[in-house]
Each structure stands twice: as structure tokens, then as C-alpha cells.
Design a protein around this motif. Structure first.
Motif, short mmCIF file in Angstrom:
data_model
loop_
_atom_site.label_atom_id
_atom_site.label_comp_id
_atom_site.label_asym_id
_atom_site.label_seq_id
_atom_site.Cartn_x
_atom_site.Cartn_y
_atom_site.Cartn_z
N ARG A 1 0.93 -1.21 0.27
CA ARG A 1 -0.01 0.30 -0.36
C ARG A 1 0.82 1.07 -0.03
NH1 ARG A 1 -2.81 -3.82 3.13
NH2 ARG A 1 -2.66 -2.66 5.00
N ASN A 2 2.03 0.96 0.57
CA ASN A 2 2.50 1.92 0.56
C ASN A 2 3.32 2.95 -0.58
OD1 ASN A 2 4.35 1.33 4.02
ND2 ASN A 2 2.44 2.84 3.70
N LEU A 3 3.79 1.65 -1.60
CA LEU A 3 4.91 1.70 -2.42
C LEU A 3 3.63 2.38 -3.30
CD1 LEU A 3 7.14 -1.71 -2.73
CD2 LEU A 3 7.67 1.02 -2.26
N GLY A 4 2.42 1.72 -2.94
CA GLY A 4 1.01 2.36 -4.69
C GLY A 4 1.86 1.42 -6.43
N LEU A 5 2.32 0.49 -5.73
CA LEU A 5 2.71 0.15 -7.36
C LEU A 5 1.30 -0.28 -8.34
CD1 LEU A 5 6.29 -0.63 -7.68
CD2 LEU A 5 5.28 1.73 -8.29
N ALA A 6 1.69 -0.67 -9.08
CA ALA A 6 0.02 -1.13 -9.31
C ALA A 6 0.98 -3.16 -10.21
CB ALA A 6 -0.27 -0.62 -11.35
N ARG A 7 1.81 -3.02 -10.27
CA ARG A 7 2.12 -4.24 -11.28
C ARG A 7 3.49 -4.79 -9.20
NH1 ARG A 7 5.67 -3.44 -16.63
NH2 ARG A 7 6.18 -5.37 -16.31
N PHE A 8 2.72 -5.42 -8.43
CA PHE A 8 2.95 -5.69 -7.60
C PHE A 8 2.37 -7.51 -7.11
CE2 PHE A 8 3.99 -6.64 -2.51
CZ PHE A 8 4.60 -6.30 -2.23
N GLU A 9 3.66 -8.04 -6.92
CA GLU A 9 2.69 -9.70 -6.97
C GLU A 9 4.23 -10.29 -5.90
OE1 GLU A 9 3.06 -14.15 -9.66
OE2 GLU A 9 3.64 -11.96 -9.85
N GLN A 10 2.52 -10.71 -4.85
CA GLN A 10 3.25 -11.53 -3.61
C GLN A 10 3.42 -13.26 -4.27
OE1 GLN A 10 2.15 -9.87 -0.29
NE2 GLN A 10 2.74 -11.59 1.18
N VAL A 11 4.95 -13.64 -4.40
CA VAL A 11 4.86 -14.87 -5.27
C VAL A 11 5.16 -16.12 -3.90
CG1 VAL A 11 5.55 -13.54 -7.06
CG2 VAL A 11 7.24 -14.39 -4.97
N PRO B 1 4.76 -16.50 0.66
CA PRO B 1 4.46 -15.21 2.28
C PRO B 1 5.30 -14.14 2.57
CG PRO B 1 3.83 -17.59 2.07
CD PRO B 1 4.94 -17.43 1.41
N THR B 2 6.80 -13.59 2.04
CA THR B 2 7.39 -13.60 2.16
C THR B 2 8.65 -12.71 1.44
OG1 THR B 2 9.10 -15.50 2.42
CG2 THR B 2 8.05 -15.16 4.73
N LEU B 3 8.02 -13.06 -0.26
CA LEU B 3 8.57 -12.35 -1.23
C LEU B 3 7.21 -11.88 -2.51
CD1 LEU B 3 11.17 -12.17 -3.14
CD2 LEU B 3 10.51 -14.78 -3.37
N ALA B 4 8.22 -10.51 -3.11
CA ALA B 4 6.98 -10.19 -3.80
C ALA B 4 8.13 -10.13 -4.88
CB ALA B 4 5.99 -9.19 -2.92
N HIS B 5 7.35 -9.72 -5.86
CA HIS B 5 8.54 -8.82 -6.90
C HIS B 5 7.19 -7.81 -7.43
CE1 HIS B 5 9.70 -12.89 -8.43
NE2 HIS B 5 10.64 -12.73 -7.82
N ALA B 6 8.37 -6.68 -7.93
CA ALA B 6 7.07 -5.97 -7.84
C ALA B 6 7.88 -4.75 -8.97
CB ALA B 6 7.92 -4.58 -7.28
N VAL B 7 7.64 -4.44 -10.54
CA VAL B 7 7.74 -2.96 -11.52
C VAL B 7 7.37 -1.67 -11.07
CG1 VAL B 7 7.84 -3.84 -13.89
CG2 VAL B 7 8.21 -5.35 -12.61
N LEU B 8 7.96 -0.69 -11.34
CA LEU B 8 7.74 -0.16 -11.81
C LEU B 8 6.94 0.05 -13.08
CD1 LEU B 8 10.67 2.50 -10.99
CD2 LEU B 8 8.59 1.41 -10.03
N ASP B 9 6.29 1.74 -12.65
CA ASP B 9 4.95 1.25 -14.45
C ASP B 9 5.64 1.23 -15.24
OD1 ASP B 9 3.45 1.53 -11.88
OD2 ASP B 9 2.50 3.17 -12.60
N ASP B 10 6.49 2.79 -15.35
CA ASP B 10 7.08 2.01 -16.96
C ASP B 10 8.08 1.02 -16.93
OD1 ASP B 10 10.17 2.93 -15.46
OD2 ASP B 10 9.60 4.57 -16.24
N ASP B 11 8.66 0.34 -16.83
CA ASP B 11 9.14 -1.15 -16.55
C ASP B 11 10.94 -1.00 -16.69
OD1 ASP B 11 9.20 -3.74 -17.15
OD2 ASP B 11 9.34 -3.38 -18.76
#
Length: 206
Positions: free
Chosen positions: A41-51, A53-63
Motif C-alpha cells: 500500500r505504501n509503494l502504490g505500484l500497479a505491478r506488485f505480485e506476492q509470490v 508469504p515472504t517474497l514479492a516481485h514489483a515493477v515500476l509502471d514504466d518497466d
């Protein structure tokens, strides 16, 4: 295998064993994924995938930036901390192995960014310091950034960046019982992403 490579391999092995041991002995009351959910919620990134319980992948909107974000726990007396670690992996043109640590200079007020070599090829330290000084945008992002740890490692022709921020973390106390999430502010979120982009830019030139 030369001495530097052996030391680096042993260091990586110790780190992996430490992470495995911590994962097997999670602190009482730890809720995997809770802190990552707050951070999302703090990051507010559209591309945020929790893969997991303890790991997520995130990508900036412009890749322009691909991140791995991991929860890490640290047990203390009658309490534990949950921190989030932001990681980058980039192909490296440089060969060999090296490990660096970045931190703010100055005892009371921040006076600059210091780079300390912990292991590996000595020639790379001068190159990295020169790139850090030349990239004014990266320096401007790192100076106000409230990071706890910032490590840069070269191994197997890849750069590995690990940044642990003071925000995006949780304090869990058992006696008296309470939980407190330390939010990643909007200002810190912006300089965090700018710093990671800058580190990616610098390391691609080494």
C-alpha cells in the motif's frame, strides 16, 4: 579456486545457512506476509505480485526497474522485528568477486556517502566510488534515504544489490503485547525508488 573466490563462496554459504536457520525458527507471533501487505500500500505500484508469504516481485509502471522484496525477521528479547529488503540483480561486465557496503558519513549530520569494501577485487572500489560521485541524481537520492543496510556484491558475473529501509517494517512485542508498523512515507518511497534506479544505472556502467 583462488583465496578471494573461496572467501566469497564461504560468505555466501554462511548467509544462506543463516537465512535457512531463521526461516526454520520463525519468531513467536510472526505473521508472514503481513508487513509485505502494508508495504504494498505504501509503494502504490500497479505491478506488485506476492509470490510467496515472504517474497514479492514489483515493477515500476514504466518497466524501468524490477525489484525483489523480501521479509526478514530478527529476534530480540521478548520481541521481534520484521524488515523488508529490496533486491536488484543485474548482469555484470566485470569479472571476479567483490562485496561493498554503503553508508552515510558523519556522526550527527549526514556529510556524504561512504563506500567500504568488505571483500574481493580492490580495483573495483575506486571505479565504484568514482561512479557514485559522478552520478549527482543518485547522490541526491541516497543522502535523505533512511536506509539501515545497503550492500552491493559482485559474483558469477552478476551485481546483487540489497537495501534494507528503516520504514516498511514492523515491531512486534510479546510483553506487553503490541504490533507497530513503521510506514514507508511518500517522500522516502520516492527517494528509495530513485536510489535503486540510480544504483542500477551506475552498476550497468562498471
Amino acid at each position: 579456486m583462488n583465496r578471494v573466490t573461496l572467501i566469497t563462496a564461504m560468505s555466501a554459504l554462511r548467509q544462506k545457512l543463516s537465512e535457512l536457520f531463521s526461516a526454520q525458527r520463525a519468531p513467536a507471533g510472526y505473521q508472514p506476509g503481513r508487513t509485505l501487505g502494508q508495504l504494498q500500500r505504501n509503494l502504490g505500484l500497479a505491478r506488485f505480485e506476492q509470490v510467496s508469504p515472504t517474497l514479492a516481485h514489483a515493477v515500476l509502471d514504466d518497466d524501468s526497474l524490477h525489484l525483489e522484496i523480501r521479509e526478514r525477521t530478527e529476534s530480540q528479547l521478548l520481541m521481534h522485528l520484521v524488515m523488508t529488503e529490496f533486491s536488484l540483480r543485474l548482469p555484470a561486465s566485470a569479472e571476479g568477486a567483490a562485496r561493498f557496503e554503503l553508508h552515510h558519513g558523519g556522526a550527527i549530520r549526514r556529510t556524504g556517502i561512504c563506500c567500504r569494501q568488505r571483500a574481493g577485487e580492490g580495483a573495483l572500489l575506486g571505479q565504484l566510488q568514482a561512479r557514485l560521485q559522478q552520478d549527482s541524481a543518485l547522490h541526491e537520492a541516497l543522502m535523505p534515504l533512511d536506509f539501515k543496510r545497503l550492500h552491493i556484491e559482485l559474483r558469477a558475473q552478476q551485481w546483487h544489490v540489497r537495501l534494507e529501509h528503516m520504514g516498511g517494517s514492523e515491531v512486534v512485542n510479546r510483553m506487553p503485547a503490541f504490533r507497530r508498523y513503521i510506514a514507508l512515507s511518500r517522500e522516502q518511497r520516492d527517494v528509495l525508488l530513485a536510489a535503486l534506479l540510480g544504483l542500477q544505472r551506475v552498476l550497468r556502467t562498471l
